[in-house]
Design an enzyme around this catalytic site. Structure first.
Site, PDB file in Angstrom:
ATOM      1  N   CYS A 218       0.848  -1.193   0.000  1.00 41.09           N
ATOM      2  CA  CYS A 218       0.000   0.000   0.000  1.00 41.09           C
ATOM      3  C   CYS A 218       0.883   1.242   0.000  1.00 41.09           C
ATOM      4  CB  CYS A 218      -0.889  -0.018   1.242  1.00 41.09           C
ATOM      5  SG  CYS A 218      -2.011   1.376   1.371  1.00 41.09           S
TER       6      CYS A 218
ATOM      7  N   HIS B 112      -9.298  -4.248  -0.861  1.00 44.13           N
ATOM      8  CA  HIS B 112      -8.225  -3.491  -0.205  1.00 44.13           C
ATOM      9  C   HIS B 112      -8.712  -2.070   0.107  1.00 44.13           C
ATOM     10  CE1 HIS B 112      -3.907  -2.362   0.452  1.00 44.13           C
ATOM     11  NE2 HIS B 112      -4.413  -1.167   0.152  1.00 44.13           N
ATOM     12  N   GLU B 113      -9.325  -1.432  -0.875  1.00 40.66           N
ATOM     13  CA  GLU B 113      -9.788  -0.054  -0.679  1.00 40.66           C
ATOM     14  C   GLU B 113     -10.941   0.013   0.323  1.00 40.66           C
ATOM     15  OE1 GLU B 113      -7.553   1.715  -1.619  1.00 40.66           O
ATOM     16  OE2 GLU B 113      -6.726   0.378  -3.128  1.00 40.66           O
TER      17      GLU B 113
ATOM     18  N   HIS C  10      -9.662   0.177   3.724  1.00 41.68           N
ATOM     19  CA  HIS C  10      -9.331   1.569   4.078  1.00 41.68           C
ATOM     20  C   HIS C  10     -10.581   2.301   4.572  1.00 41.68           C
ATOM     21  CE1 HIS C  10      -5.145   2.259   3.104  1.00 41.68           C
ATOM     22  NE2 HIS C  10      -5.276   1.581   1.973  1.00 41.68           N
TER      23      HIS C  10
END
Length: 136
Positions: free
Chosen positions: A85, A126-127, A130
């Site tokens: 990342c 993955h996002e 976040h």
């Protein structure tokens, strides 16, 4: 506008707030920042540019897609992987799903639903980590 990449783990670990039409400029900045980092990055969430809103942008098989308020509504095929990342150092282990069904809003805040698989599904997950404040 290209924004600096946020590396502040306190901000990155906060759950993102819902995005609204007033956040379109943040989405535009996120997309421009992602394009600027295209050689080393395939997706970004708004908190990676210091804005705590539920917005992601990513490479969707050759073209960029921006999602407002995305959420996974169905998942299948769990697997383990490692991911890097821009906001965090090194590779980190992550549990992902081979197929995900996502509900989100487009730039006109119309609801969309689509199933994503493989690499694109992994990027989205993955996002979304976040957005949830999960530091993979």
């Amino acid at each position: 506008m290209i924004r600096d990449i946020c590396k502040d783990e306190v901000l990155l670990s906060r759950r993102a707030e819902p995005a609204g039409p007033e956040d379109r400029q943040t989405a535009a900045d996120l997309l421009e920042t992602l394009e600027h980092h295209k050689d080393g990055c395939v997706g970004m969430a708004a908190n990676m540019i210091g804005v705590n809103k539920r917005i992601i942008a990513f490479d969707n098989e050759g073209s960029y897609l921006v999602m407002f308020n995305p959420e996974i509504v169905k998942r299948s095929g769990p697997y383990e992987t490692e991911e890097g990342c821009l906001s965090l150092t090194g590779l980190r282990p992550a549990r992902r799903w081979k197929s995900i069904k996502v509900r989100w809003q487009n730039e006109k805040f119309q609801e969309r639903v689509k199933t994503f698989t493989g690499w694109t599904a992994q990027i989205i997950q993955h996002e979304l980590d976040h957005c949830e404040g999960v530091l993979i």
